[in-house]
Design an enzyme around this catalytic site. Structure first.
Site, mmCIF file in Angstrom:
data_model
loop_
_atom_site.group_PDB
_atom_site.id
_atom_site.type_symbol
_atom_site.label_atom_id
_atom_site.label_comp_id
_atom_site.label_asym_id
_atom_site.label_seq_id
_atom_site.Cartn_x
_atom_site.Cartn_y
_atom_site.Cartn_z
ATOM 1 N N GLU A 254 -25.839 -4.792 -5.271
ATOM 2 C CA GLU A 254 -24.717 -5.191 -6.122
ATOM 3 C C GLU A 254 -24.671 -4.327 -7.383
ATOM 4 O OE1 GLU A 254 -22.255 -7.521 -5.447
ATOM 5 O OE2 GLU A 254 -23.183 -7.299 -3.475
ATOM 6 N N TRP A 257 -23.054 -1.175 -6.297
ATOM 7 C CA TRP A 257 -21.603 -1.301 -6.205
ATOM 8 C C TRP A 257 -20.972 -1.076 -7.584
ATOM 9 C CZ3 TRP A 257 -18.058 -1.191 -2.547
ATOM 10 C CH2 TRP A 257 -18.408 -1.537 -1.241
ATOM 11 N N TRP A 285 5.630 -5.420 -0.837
ATOM 12 C CA TRP A 285 5.139 -6.647 -1.465
ATOM 13 C C TRP A 285 6.273 -7.635 -1.732
ATOM 14 C CZ3 TRP A 285 0.115 -6.833 -1.119
ATOM 15 C CH2 TRP A 285 -0.674 -5.698 -1.268
ATOM 16 N N ASN A 320 -18.528 -15.102 -7.258
ATOM 17 C CA ASN A 320 -18.082 -13.889 -6.577
ATOM 18 C C ASN A 320 -17.428 -14.162 -5.221
ATOM 19 O OD1 ASN A 320 -17.960 -10.919 -6.564
ATOM 20 N ND2 ASN A 320 -19.267 -11.133 -4.756
ATOM 21 N N TRP A 338 -1.613 -6.652 -5.379
ATOM 22 C CA TRP A 338 -2.943 -6.883 -5.940
ATOM 23 C C TRP A 338 -3.012 -6.607 -7.438
ATOM 24 C CZ3 TRP A 338 -5.280 -2.637 -8.199
ATOM 25 C CH2 TRP A 338 -4.748 -1.384 -7.864
ATOM 26 N N TRP A 361 -10.554 -5.574 -6.557
ATOM 27 C CA TRP A 361 -9.210 -5.930 -6.092
ATOM 28 C C TRP A 361 -8.709 -4.965 -5.013
ATOM 29 C CZ3 TRP A 361 -6.075 -9.955 -6.187
ATOM 30 C CH2 TRP A 361 -6.406 -11.015 -7.044
#
Length: 454
Positions: A254, A257, A285, A320, A338, A361
């Site tokens: 993590e 990331w 969208w 999370n 998004w 996102w």
């Protein structure tokens, strides 16, 4: 001092002190950043600054605070103090780069690493290009990491000139996140002692205290990311059970990331404005203010989604797993861009970090680098049953469902009328009906994404 609001393992501060004991700790309330933050995050920052100033006083120093645009303030402070150099931690956002470029044109600015565990330039492909897929990036990251020593906390500063400091704005202590380096270190220690070895198997259960809750401290640099990595890595070498090693490895990943998303932001700044993969700009969208408002306020009719959104509203933080579910719901079930979600998270989160927020996102929307495939659509009911099996998370944040029987807690719209009355939860009155049916929404999303012809 910018996003390194600590004394321990502060590379810019250490470098400055190696040149001269008379170092002026300066923080600028940058209007360009402050105005785009949210009130709760700003309050947390002010609490951190108060704590930092207290720590500096113990060393015979103090924090100098100014407000305005960085370049003229730095010019003014250098003139007032007679300082001959500026040391700062390097930033990687488009704004940070342009700010530092401007300052360096006029002033002697020396940038040091510290925002990441390794300098971004170290982790590259063999041809020198940046990685765009996480797994090979993380393999290379682990291959090239070199042992390092953390820089100790300075115990004394030289005397600094008597220059004016603005008062730190008033603020309130956050109920979930105590400010300051000591609080951050305590939370890290508690996590390493109690949760990290089971992190791999328990981190997704939203009702449990199974995550580190360190992200706000990492965002402001109250906690050294190198220190967190080093302590976790050392612990991994000292445990013997495979599942414990796996738990620690999962948490370290993590951290990687986080490094990966910072690298992506630095190398591909267009992600701030739109999708990493340009083809996804063609997604048709939907535009529905009503649906967006239902999502923002936690009134979608899907209990797990609503629990996450209400946790965000109340605490400025969200688990999370819930973040992934609510993001997928907005992008896929509601087919809302998004970027609406990214902006809302930035407005609400205490740990509203540009790189992590944008990367997360885009991953959920399926338009980023290492993104989840566009055809992966989280089922909010399945996710709820799997990661909140007893409905504890739901009942904590959606009190209307407190008396709903377990068999209906994930699908309250299925309750017969008499059970709705007994539970004091009439659908459409006490708790909203679903704003969209998932199977229909999933197919709508697949049809819309397929029009990009990627």
């Amino acid at each position: 001092m910018r996003r390194d609001l600590r004394l321990h393992d502060n590379q810019a501060l250490t470098a400055a002190l190696s040149e001269d004991a008379a170092v002026i700790p300066l923080f600028i309330l940058d209007e360009n950043i402050l105005d785009h933050s949210n009130p709760k995050r700003n309050e947390f920052l002010f609490e951190i600054l108060k704590n930092l100033d207290t720590s500096l006083h113990k060393t015979g120093s103090r924090l100098i605070l100014r407000k305005g645009k960085p370049l003229p303030i730095l010019q003014q402070v250098m003139q007032e103090s007679g300082a001959n150099a500026i040391f700062a931690e390097e930033g990687y956002s488009p704004y940070a780069k342009s700010r530092d470029k401007l300052v360096s044109e006029y002033l002697p600015l020396i940038l040091l690493p510290g925002l990441t565990i390794q300098p971004l330039s170290v982790v590259k492909k063999s041809d020198g290009n940046p990685y765009t897929i996480f797994t090979p990036y993380s393999r290379q990251w682990k291959k090239v990491i070199q042992p390092f020593k953390e820089f100790p906390t300075p115990d004394q500063f030289g005397a600094i000139p008597q220059i004016v400091s603005k008062p730190i704005p008033s603020s309130h202590t956050h109920p979930l996140f105590a400010a300051g380096e000591e609080a951050a270190q305590k939370r890290l220690t508690d996590f390493l002692q109690n949760q990290i070895t089971s992190y791999g198997s328990r981190r997704d259960f939203a009702a449990e205290e199974s995550t580190s809750l360190l992200s706000p401290y990492f965002h402001f640099g109250v906690l050294s990311i190198r220190n967190a990595y080093q302590r976790a890595f050392q612990l991994q070498n000292n445990v013997s059970l495979p599942e414990e090693k796996k738990g620690i490895e999962t948490w370290i990943n993590e951290l990687l990331w986080r490094e990966f998303f910072i690298m992506i932001l630095s190398e591909f700044p267009h992600v701030v404005q739109g999708p990493f993969r340009k083809a996804y700009e063609r997604i048709p969208w939907r535009s529905s203010k009503e649906d967006i408002e239902s999502w923002k306020t936690g009134k979608t009719g899907y209990p797990f989604v609503d629990a996450g959104m209400r946790q965000l509203l109340e605490t400025s933080w969200m688990h999370n797993r819930a973040r992934m579910v609510v993001a997928s719901f907005l992008c896929k079930d509601l087919l809302i861009n998004w970027q609406w979600g990214e902006a809302w998270f930035n407005e609400q989160l205490l740990d509203g970090d540009l790189a992590a927020n944008n990367g997360g996102w885009q991953w959920c929307a399926g338009c980023g680098t290492d993104a989840a495939p566009f055809f992966r659509v989280f089922n909010p009911i399945t996710q709820s049953k799997r990661f909140d099996p007893d409905g504890d998370y739901i009942r904590t944040w959606v009190p209307e469902l407190e008396n709903v029987p377990d068999r209906y807690i994930h699908t309250p719209w299925k309750m017969p009328d008499d059970i709705q009355m007994e539970s004091k939860c009439v659908i459409g009155k006490d708790y909203p009906d679903r704003i969209v049916e998932h199977a229909f929404a999933r197919q709508r999303a697949l049809d819309a994404y397929s029009k990009t012809k990627i």
